[in-house]
Write a protein that holds these residues in place. Structure first.
Motif, PDB file in Angstrom:
ATOM      1  N   ARG A 114      -2.421  -1.663   5.015  1.00  0.00           N
ATOM      2  CA  ARG A 114      -2.387  -0.208   5.225  1.00  0.00           C
ATOM      3  C   ARG A 114      -2.815   0.611   3.997  1.00  0.00           C
ATOM      4  O   ARG A 114      -3.642   1.499   4.108  1.00  0.00           O
ATOM      5  CB  ARG A 114      -0.995   0.244   5.677  1.00  0.00           C
ATOM      6  CG  ARG A 114      -0.729  -0.068   7.130  1.00  0.00           C
ATOM      7  CD  ARG A 114       0.670   0.370   7.495  1.00  0.00           C
ATOM      8  NE  ARG A 114       0.742   1.808   7.538  1.00  0.00           N
ATOM      9  CZ  ARG A 114       0.667   2.536   8.649  1.00  0.00           C
ATOM     10  NH1 ARG A 114       0.515   1.948   9.800  1.00  0.00           N
ATOM     11  NH2 ARG A 114       0.749   3.840   8.619  1.00  0.00           N
ATOM     12  N   LYS A 115      -2.240   0.270   2.844  1.00  0.00           N
ATOM     13  CA  LYS A 115      -2.571   1.054   1.637  1.00  0.00           C
ATOM     14  C   LYS A 115      -4.063   0.967   1.352  1.00  0.00           C
ATOM     15  O   LYS A 115      -4.721   1.970   1.053  1.00  0.00           O
ATOM     16  CB  LYS A 115      -1.749   0.565   0.446  1.00  0.00           C
ATOM     17  CG  LYS A 115      -1.929   1.488  -0.761  1.00  0.00           C
ATOM     18  CD  LYS A 115      -1.179   1.042  -1.979  1.00  0.00           C
ATOM     19  CE  LYS A 115      -1.359   1.977  -3.152  1.00  0.00           C
ATOM     20  NZ  LYS A 115      -2.722   2.430  -3.408  1.00  0.00           N
ATOM     21  N   LYS A 116      -4.611  -0.243   1.480  1.00  0.00           N
ATOM     22  CA  LYS A 116      -6.033  -0.458   1.223  1.00  0.00           C
ATOM     23  C   LYS A 116      -6.883   0.401   2.179  1.00  0.00           C
ATOM     24  O   LYS A 116      -7.845   1.047   1.774  1.00  0.00           O
ATOM     25  CB  LYS A 116      -6.358  -1.946   1.392  1.00  0.00           C
ATOM     26  CG  LYS A 116      -7.773  -2.320   1.038  1.00  0.00           C
ATOM     27  CD  LYS A 116      -7.990  -3.818   1.238  1.00  0.00           C
ATOM     28  CE  LYS A 116      -9.479  -4.052   1.508  1.00  0.00           C
ATOM     29  NZ  LYS A 116      -9.717  -5.235   2.298  1.00  0.00           N
ATOM     30  N   LYS A 117      -6.505   0.405   3.460  1.00  0.00           N
ATOM     31  CA  LYS A 117      -7.270   1.173   4.467  1.00  0.00           C
ATOM     32  C   LYS A 117      -7.169   2.681   4.191  1.00  0.00           C
ATOM     33  O   LYS A 117      -8.162   3.400   4.283  1.00  0.00           O
ATOM     34  CB  LYS A 117      -6.753   0.881   5.884  1.00  0.00           C
ATOM     35  CG  LYS A 117      -7.011  -0.532   6.368  1.00  0.00           C
ATOM     36  CD  LYS A 117      -8.460  -0.738   6.717  1.00  0.00           C
ATOM     37  CE  LYS A 117      -8.708  -2.137   7.227  1.00  0.00           C
ATOM     38  NZ  LYS A 117     -10.102  -2.559   7.087  1.00  0.00           N
ATOM     39  N   LEU A 118      -5.963   3.148   3.879  1.00  0.00           N
ATOM     40  CA  LEU A 118      -5.774   4.577   3.584  1.00  0.00           C
ATOM     41  C   LEU A 118      -6.584   4.988   2.349  1.00  0.00           C
ATOM     42  O   LEU A 118      -7.242   6.024   2.353  1.00  0.00           O
ATOM     43  CB  LEU A 118      -4.293   4.897   3.377  1.00  0.00           C
ATOM     44  CG  LEU A 118      -3.447   4.988   4.651  1.00  0.00           C
ATOM     45  CD1 LEU A 118      -1.963   5.005   4.323  1.00  0.00           C
ATOM     46  CD2 LEU A 118      -3.807   6.233   5.455  1.00  0.00           C
ATOM     47  N   ASP A 119      -6.540   4.146   1.309  1.00  0.00           N
ATOM     48  CA  ASP A 119      -7.292   4.435   0.079  1.00  0.00           C
ATOM     49  C   ASP A 119      -8.798   4.466   0.359  1.00  0.00           C
ATOM     50  O   ASP A 119      -9.520   5.304  -0.180  1.00  0.00           O
ATOM     51  CB  ASP A 119      -6.978   3.401  -1.009  1.00  0.00           C
ATOM     52  CG  ASP A 119      -5.580   3.579  -1.591  1.00  0.00           C
ATOM     53  OD1 ASP A 119      -4.973   4.651  -1.346  1.00  0.00           O
ATOM     54  OD2 ASP A 119      -5.086   2.651  -2.267  1.00  0.00           O
ATOM     55  N   GLU A 120      -9.230   3.546   1.215  1.00  0.00           N
ATOM     56  CA  GLU A 120     -10.645   3.462   1.612  1.00  0.00           C
ATOM     57  C   GLU A 120     -11.101   4.778   2.254  1.00  0.00           C
ATOM     58  O   GLU A 120     -12.157   5.320   1.913  1.00  0.00           O
ATOM     59  CB  GLU A 120     -10.769   2.320   2.645  1.00  0.00           C
ATOM     60  CG  GLU A 120     -12.121   1.694   2.770  1.00  0.00           C
ATOM     61  CD  GLU A 120     -12.051   0.463   3.692  1.00  0.00           C
ATOM     62  OE1 GLU A 120     -11.702   0.612   4.881  1.00  0.00           O
ATOM     63  OE2 GLU A 120     -12.341  -0.639   3.218  1.00  0.00           O
ATOM     64  N   HIS A 121     -10.264   5.301   3.145  1.00  0.00           N
ATOM     65  CA  HIS A 121     -10.601   6.557   3.823  1.00  0.00           C
ATOM     66  C   HIS A 121     -10.534   7.742   2.866  1.00  0.00           C
ATOM     67  O   HIS A 121     -11.413   8.601   2.874  1.00  0.00           O
ATOM     68  CB  HIS A 121      -9.681   6.777   5.039  1.00  0.00           C
ATOM     69  CG  HIS A 121     -10.088   5.957   6.214  1.00  0.00           C
ATOM     70  ND1 HIS A 121      -9.618   4.680   6.425  1.00  0.00           N
ATOM     71  CD2 HIS A 121     -10.950   6.211   7.236  1.00  0.00           C
ATOM     72  CE1 HIS A 121     -10.160   4.192   7.533  1.00  0.00           C
ATOM     73  NE2 HIS A 121     -10.971   5.094   8.038  1.00  0.00           N
ATOM     74  N   LYS A 122      -9.480   7.759   2.034  1.00  0.00           N
ATOM     75  CA  LYS A 122      -9.343   8.862   1.073  1.00  0.00           C
ATOM     76  C   LYS A 122     -10.559   8.929   0.161  1.00  0.00           C
ATOM     77  O   LYS A 122     -11.101  10.001  -0.101  1.00  0.00           O
ATOM     78  CB  LYS A 122      -8.071   8.682   0.231  1.00  0.00           C
ATOM     79  CG  LYS A 122      -6.819   9.194   0.929  1.00  0.00           C
ATOM     80  CD  LYS A 122      -5.586   8.943   0.094  1.00  0.00           C
ATOM     81  CE  LYS A 122      -4.336   9.257   0.904  1.00  0.00           C
ATOM     82  NZ  LYS A 122      -3.146   8.601   0.361  1.00  0.00           N
TER      83      LYS A 122
END
Length: 195
Positions: free
Chosen positions: A151-159
């Motif tokens: 999740r953190k990786k995906k959120l950071d990717e989008h941010k």
């Protein structure tokens, strides 16, 4: 915001064929198959938006009357490869007319699939909304399908992908688990100045 009643009141297939503006209006847009109808049904807490097995089915702007005071507007999905060039141009004309002429529009919720990096069409939509000065919030869908460890990786990717356009609120959601639905409703309530 508590949604007490909702009904589909208008299906607009041509530019300008919209109901008269009410107290407020918010719109939802995203790539075909991003889970827009499912998210709307989760917000409404009832199955009213048509969920199609075939991406790119919505070819109209659908106006849902909420609590007899506001419109939640379902815009047709974009970026589906099997749609003809002519249909894509009709989509652009219809949506552009809506963005340009709906003074009652408070916010566009841009739905992006949370499982994958933002697609080129998503970034093009951000650029388009910015060029039209239309305010928007990014909503990540299908987050129930993302492993907790990812999740953190995906959120950071989008941010990171969206940060080059400015600072934007990103709300992770799932129409399956209900994640983010209350956050969305609270934000909508603030936008529409619900008391």
């Amino acid at each position: 915001m508590v949604i007490k009643d909702v009904k589909l009141v208008k299906v607009a297939k041509t530019p300008g064929d919209y109901p008269p503006p009410l107290k407020g209006e918010i719109a939802f847009v995203g790539r075909s198959n991003v889970g827009k109808s499912s998210l709307l049904n989760a917000l409404f807490n009832k199955k009213i938006a048509y969920v199609s097995k075939t991406p790119g089915k919505t070819r109209s702007i659908n106006f849902y009357l909420v609590n007899s005071r506001y419109y939640f507007v379902d815009l047709p999905g974009y970026g589906y490869a099997k749609v003809s060039k002519k249909e894509r141009m009709q989509w652009k004309k219809l949506v552009e007319d809506y963005f340009a002429n709906r003074w009652s529009l408070q916010m566009v919720f841009l739905l992006v699939d949370g499982r994958i990096p933002p697609q080129e069409t998503d970034l093009m939509m951000v650029e388009w909304l910015k060029s039209l000065n239309v305010p928007f919030t990014i909503v990540l869908t299908k987050m129930d399908k993302v492993k907790m460890s990812e999740r953190k990786k995906k959120l950071d990717e989008h941010k990171k992908a969206f940060s080059k356009y400015g600072e934007y609120t990103i709300i992770p959601t799932s129409s399956v688990t209900g994640e983010g639905i209350d956050d969305l409703l609270n934000l909508i309530s603030t936008l529409l100045k619900e008391n």
